[in-house]
Design a protein around this motif. Structure first.
Motif, PDB file in Angstrom:
ATOM      1  N   GLY A 302       0.820  -1.198   0.000  1.00 53.00           N
ATOM      2  CA  GLY A 302       0.000   0.000   0.000  1.00 53.00           C
ATOM      3  C   GLY A 302       0.857   1.252   0.000  1.00 53.00           C
ATOM      4  N   GLY A 303       0.222   2.388   0.321  1.00 55.83           N
ATOM      5  CA  GLY A 303       0.934   3.661   0.274  1.00 55.83           C
ATOM      6  C   GLY A 303       0.778   4.328  -1.082  1.00 55.83           C
ATOM      7  N   TYR A 304       1.353   5.514  -1.200  1.00 50.50           N
ATOM      8  CA  TYR A 304       1.247   6.255  -2.456  1.00 50.50           C
ATOM      9  C   TYR A 304       2.333   5.760  -3.406  1.00 50.50           C
ATOM     10  N   LEU A 305       1.991   4.820  -4.269  1.00 58.47           N
ATOM     11  CA  LEU A 305       2.955   4.181  -5.141  1.00 58.47           C
ATOM     12  C   LEU A 305       3.437   5.102  -6.253  1.00 58.47           C
ATOM     13  N   THR A 306       2.690   6.153  -6.573  1.00 55.28           N
ATOM     14  CA  THR A 306       3.189   7.123  -7.545  1.00 55.28           C
ATOM     15  C   THR A 306       4.462   7.773  -7.045  1.00 55.28           C
ATOM     16  N   LEU A 307       4.530   8.069  -5.768  1.00 57.08           N
ATOM     17  CA  LEU A 307       5.745   8.646  -5.186  1.00 57.08           C
ATOM     18  C   LEU A 307       6.906   7.678  -5.294  1.00 57.08           C
ATOM     19  N   LEU A 308       6.694   6.428  -4.963  1.00 55.69           N
ATOM     20  CA  LEU A 308       7.760   5.428  -5.041  1.00 55.69           C
ATOM     21  C   LEU A 308       8.198   5.197  -6.477  1.00 55.69           C
ATOM     22  N   GLN A 309       7.254   5.067  -7.392  1.00 52.87           N
ATOM     23  CA  GLN A 309       7.597   4.787  -8.781  1.00 52.87           C
ATOM     24  C   GLN A 309       8.305   5.968  -9.433  1.00 52.87           C
ATOM     25  N   ALA A 310       7.834   7.184  -9.183  1.00 56.74           N
ATOM     26  CA  ALA A 310       8.505   8.355  -9.746  1.00 56.74           C
ATOM     27  C   ALA A 310       9.897   8.528  -9.147  1.00 56.74           C
ATOM     28  N   TRP A 311      10.071   8.197  -7.890  1.00 55.18           N
ATOM     29  CA  TRP A 311      11.405   8.259  -7.281  1.00 55.18           C
ATOM     30  C   TRP A 311      12.370   7.307  -7.984  1.00 55.18           C
ATOM     31  N   ILE A 312      11.897   6.124  -8.331  1.00 56.51           N
ATOM     32  CA  ILE A 312      12.740   5.167  -9.061  1.00 56.51           C
ATOM     33  C   ILE A 312      13.080   5.715 -10.442  1.00 56.51           C
ATOM     34  N   TYR A 313      12.102   6.276 -11.126  1.00 59.53           N
ATOM     35  CA  TYR A 313      12.371   6.857 -12.439  1.00 59.53           C
ATOM     36  C   TYR A 313      13.405   7.976 -12.357  1.00 59.53           C
ATOM     37  N   GLU A 314      13.336   8.797 -11.319  1.00 59.47           N
ATOM     38  CA  GLU A 314      14.243   9.932 -11.198  1.00 59.47           C
ATOM     39  C   GLU A 314      15.678   9.490 -10.947  1.00 59.47           C
ATOM     40  N   HIS A 315      15.876   8.513 -10.107  1.00 58.03           N
ATOM     41  CA  HIS A 315      17.220   8.133  -9.686  1.00 58.03           C
ATOM     42  C   HIS A 315      17.825   7.008 -10.527  1.00 58.03           C
ATOM     43  N   PHE A 316      17.019   6.302 -11.305  1.00 58.73           N
ATOM     44  CA  PHE A 316      17.527   5.230 -12.164  1.00 58.73           C
ATOM     45  C   PHE A 316      16.957   5.393 -13.570  1.00 58.73           C
ATOM     46  N   PRO A 317      17.233   6.518 -14.220  1.00 53.52           N
ATOM     47  CA  PRO A 317      16.579   6.801 -15.507  1.00 53.52           C
ATOM     48  C   PRO A 317      16.992   5.865 -16.621  1.00 53.52           C
ATOM     49  N   GLU A 318      18.219   5.344 -16.585  1.00 51.65           N
ATOM     50  CA  GLU A 318      18.677   4.486 -17.674  1.00 51.65           C
ATOM     51  C   GLU A 318      18.088   3.082 -17.589  1.00 51.65           C
ATOM     52  N   MET A 319      17.584   2.701 -16.435  1.00 50.16           N
ATOM     53  CA  MET A 319      17.100   1.334 -16.266  1.00 50.16           C
ATOM     54  C   MET A 319      15.605   1.196 -16.504  1.00 50.16           C
ATOM     55  N   PHE A 320      14.818   2.143 -16.009  1.00 48.46           N
ATOM     56  CA  PHE A 320      13.380   1.931 -15.974  1.00 48.46           C
ATOM     57  C   PHE A 320      12.550   3.035 -16.611  1.00 48.46           C
ATOM     58  N   SER A 321      13.080   4.219 -16.795  1.00 50.11           N
ATOM     59  CA  SER A 321      12.229   5.366 -17.072  1.00 50.11           C
ATOM     60  C   SER A 321      11.860   5.491 -18.545  1.00 50.11           C
ATOM     61  N   SER A 322      10.748   6.201 -18.765  1.00 47.70           N
ATOM     62  CA  SER A 322      10.300   6.578 -20.098  1.00 47.70           C
ATOM     63  C   SER A 322       9.813   8.023 -20.013  1.00 47.70           C
ATOM     64  N   PRO A 323      10.654   9.002 -20.360  1.00 47.66           N
ATOM     65  CA  PRO A 323      10.301  10.404 -20.109  1.00 47.66           C
ATOM     66  C   PRO A 323       9.226  10.923 -21.047  1.00 47.66           C
ATOM     67  N   ASP A 324       8.505  11.911 -20.546  1.00 52.09           N
ATOM     68  CA  ASP A 324       7.513  12.639 -21.330  1.00 52.09           C
ATOM     69  C   ASP A 324       8.185  13.901 -21.848  1.00 52.09           C
ATOM     70  N   MET A 325       8.360  14.002 -23.150  1.00 50.65           N
ATOM     71  CA  MET A 325       9.122  15.098 -23.740  1.00 50.65           C
ATOM     72  C   MET A 325       8.369  16.428 -23.655  1.00 50.65           C
ATOM     73  N   SER A 326       7.088  16.405 -23.357  1.00 46.83           N
ATOM     74  CA  SER A 326       6.326  17.651 -23.247  1.00 46.83           C
ATOM     75  C   SER A 326       6.341  18.231 -21.840  1.00 46.83           C
ATOM     76  N   TYR A 327       7.076  17.642 -20.944  1.00 48.60           N
ATOM     77  CA  TYR A 327       7.082  18.099 -19.543  1.00 48.60           C
ATOM     78  C   TYR A 327       7.798  19.442 -19.413  1.00 48.60           C
ATOM     79  N   THR A 328       7.274  20.278 -18.516  1.00 52.59           N
ATOM     80  CA  THR A 328       7.910  21.534 -18.155  1.00 52.59           C
ATOM     81  C   THR A 328       8.166  21.542 -16.652  1.00 52.59           C
ATOM     82  N   GLU A 329       9.232  22.249 -16.217  1.00 50.84           N
ATOM     83  CA  GLU A 329       9.665  22.199 -14.824  1.00 50.84           C
ATOM     84  C   GLU A 329       8.703  22.884 -13.864  1.00 50.84           C
ATOM     85  N   SER A 330       7.701  23.575 -14.344  1.00 49.32           N
ATOM     86  CA  SER A 330       6.735  24.205 -13.447  1.00 49.32           C
ATOM     87  C   SER A 330       5.743  23.200 -12.875  1.00 49.32           C
TER      88      SER A 330
END
Length: 622
Positions: A302-330
């Protein structure tokens, strides 16, 4: 004669064996040396014992269990001795949030939600969560340190991660409840704060068999209220929406369908909702859910799995992530990624993490995000974080590399105080500025940004107190670049591991293209056949080394491959095609017998011999 006790007194009662607690008290105690060159951080529990019991090492580590005292019950300890479990069932409500949206006709409700600081949760939740990935990281979570034990050191989700990924407040009042809520109290709270009848409230809590309400019940009763409704109905609907929101995100429990009524007390005064440290409460709740899921018998997370999954994407981008090219830092960093289910199995992800190199980790992923959201000072707070009856320790000194500092040997993790000492915890949290790591405790910054440096004595210490490798040796594929190195005990692995190994070998050879010798292809094919057969002897006997391209030797009958490769002769290519690959004929010892004479045929047709003609596009022309 009556037996004599240890104190010298006699008793008529039969002698009994000492209990487990008595035996543990007899264990030799040793003094704990303070960490060198480190100032111990003061914590709420001032009565902590300065001695610790001596524990024996565990298979595969840790050698010294002065830190991971409960490792025997950990899922990683069970995996090491051959007791595995399936990927965890995940509680994710990302799709349910779309069933109750606040449009223009509910602008009054949205204004209150926006002032609460929880509005980003309505849009940043992931609809998909990857079971193998999250399960593999859960196997590396250690409850004593509230960190992930990776092969190169500890990592964890910090308050900085929460603020950057979710954009919700991490400072403010601590979320506390005086006592657990009973069914009658829950019914009274529903009647008072949501305007339901006592009969409706009783029926709902009885159906949930707990002081909770279903998420579906909240949507059915309050999602139709608009700005045209009465003021009281809008207030009731706003509280119901906020309860539905935190039940789908921050405090998602393993019921997967309901939310505890006790959180409704936080929305009594809607003007005070924005004064709570929602991010700290979310982190404490996720810490506890991860700790529970490390037990072997638990099958759900349980818990907020979006937080856990996004944390994995942020710190291990070459292994698991698939970035959204339309994202803006705001926007929240959770929206930077496209959530997806990775195709790998749990053993495969487990082994990928075992082999993970420190250079593949993104230690400071929010450098470009600092202009919009600077590093919050509370991220350096060292103490306890709380969510109701859940109290968890927060240790930034154990993950200094995530803040750009050289990692040193951290102090011993502390045991949090009891939840009933809420006044002490709240006072400690309110004075959090007095409990941040000092400059001396932080140490020196890394020489290069994102280098993940540590002092020389850190890794020897970490090897001694941690369980760095989760996949046991008998299940490890040991794949190397030459696609020929496997442990002798690979036959004892599971069937899905066999298939993964075979596909890895074939994929590695196929990716080399036509420039490779045909013997390499056939050696890989025979090796994959041996692996799928589930026997190390078959894989070894069918594995013929690839000879040099210039010379070919005849294999002996004992080492003859299972498959005999045909001879490939490519027809003249078109003018725009690359030069074809002509493979020399196989050795005479393994060549098939000469075929009988046959009538002549056009050059474009296949003859009755073993010569096979292939089109320039690598398709057989039969």
């Amino acid at each position: 004669m009556p037996p004599r006790t240890r104190g010298g007194y006699t008793s008529s009662a039969p002698r009994r064996r000492p209990t487990g607690s008595e035996r543990r008290r007899r264990v030799q105690l040793r003094e704990v040396e303070p960490a060198a060159d480190r100032d111990p951080v003061e914590h709420p529990q001032h009565d902590r014992d300065e001695t610790e019991e001596v524990f024996e090492g565990a298979p595969g580590g840790p050698i010294d269990r002065c830190i991971l005292r409960s490792f025997d019950k950990h899922i990683a300890a069970k995996i090491w001795v051959g007791e595995d479990r399936a990927p965890l069932k995940l509680v994710n409500h990302g799709a349910k949030l779309q069933l109750w949206e606040l449009g223009m006709e509910r602008s009054r409700i949205y204004e209150t939600v926006h002032r609460s600081g929880l509005a980003p949760l309505t849009s940043c939740s992931h609809r998909v969560a990857s079971r193998p990935m999250l399960s593999a990281f859960c196997e590396r979570w250690q409850p004593e340190t509230t960190t992930f034990h990776m092969p190169f050191g500890e990592m964890t989700i910090t308050l900085d991660d929460v603020a950057s990924i979710l954009h919700i407040p991490v400072t403010g009042s601590m979320i506390s409840f005086s006592q657990p809520l009973h069914a009658d109290d829950a019914n009274a709270l529903l009647v008072e704060l949501l305007g339901t009848t006592d009969v409706e409230a009783s029926r709902e809590t009885e159906q949930c068999r707990s002081p909770s309400v279903r998420l579906l019940w909240l949507r059915d009763h309050f999602s139709t209220i608009t700005d045209a409704s009465s003021d009281d109905d809008i207030v009731f609907a706003t509280r119901a929406f906020l309860l539905h929101l935190v039940g789908c995100t921050l405090f998602a429990d393993k019921s997967a369908t309901s939310v505890a009524v006790v959180y409704l007390e936080l929305f009594r005064d809607l003007s005070m909702v924005g004064s709570y440290a929602w991010g700290a409460a979310c982190l404490a709740y996720l810490y506890r859910q991860l700790s529970i899921a490390t037990r072997f018998e638990v099958r759900q997370l349980g818990g907020y799995l979006t937080l856990l999954q996004a944390w994995i994407y942020e710190h291990f981008p070459e292994m698991f992530s698939s970035p959204d090219m339309s994202y803006t830092e705001s926007r929240p960093r959770a929206l930077r990624w496209r959530p997806h289910v990775i195709p790998d199995s749990l053993p495969s992800v487990r082994e990928r993490l075992d082999r993970l190199q420190i250079s593949k980790v993104c230690w400071e992923p929010y450098v470009d995000h600092r202009a919009e959201h600077p590093l919050p000072d509370i991220a350096w707070y060292s103490g306890c974080i709380k969510c109701g009856q859940v109290v968890e320790p927060y240790h930034p000194e154990r993950v200094l590399r995530q803040f750009g500092y050289i990692q040193t040997i951290p102090p011993r993790p502390f045991t949090p105080p009891r939840p009933d000492r809420s006044i002490l915890l709240e006072q400690y949290w309110e004075r959090w500025t007095d409990h941040v790591l000092t400059d001396q405790s932080r140490g020196r910054r890394c020489h290069y940004s994102g280098s993940g440096e540590s002092v020389p004595e850190y890794m020897p210490w970490y090897d001694r107190i941690s369980h760095r490798i989760v996949q046991p040796p008998q299940l490890r594929s040991a794949f190397t670049t030459d696609a020929r190195s496997f442990p002798p005990s690979h036959a004892a692995s599971t069937s899905d591991t066999h298939v993964a190994r075979a596909f890895t070998i074939l994929g590695h050879v196929i990716s080399g293209g036509r420039e490779q010798s045909a013997d390499v292809f056939w050696a890989a094919l025979n090796e994959a056949h041996g692996i799928l057969a589930g026997s190390a002897e078959i894989a070894a006997s069918h594995n013929t080394p690839s000879p040099a391209p210039a010379s070919h030797s005849s294999p002996s009958p004992a080492t003859r491959p299972l498959f005999s490769p045909p001879t490939f002769v490519y027809p003249p290519p078109a003018s725009d095609d690359p030069p074809p690959l002509v493979v020399p004929p196989p050795p005479a010892a393994v060549a098939p017998p000469a075929p009988a004479a046959a009538p002549s045929a056009p050059a474009s047709d296949c003859t009755a011999s073993t010569t096979v003609y292939v089109r320039s596009k690598r398709k057989k022309n039969t």
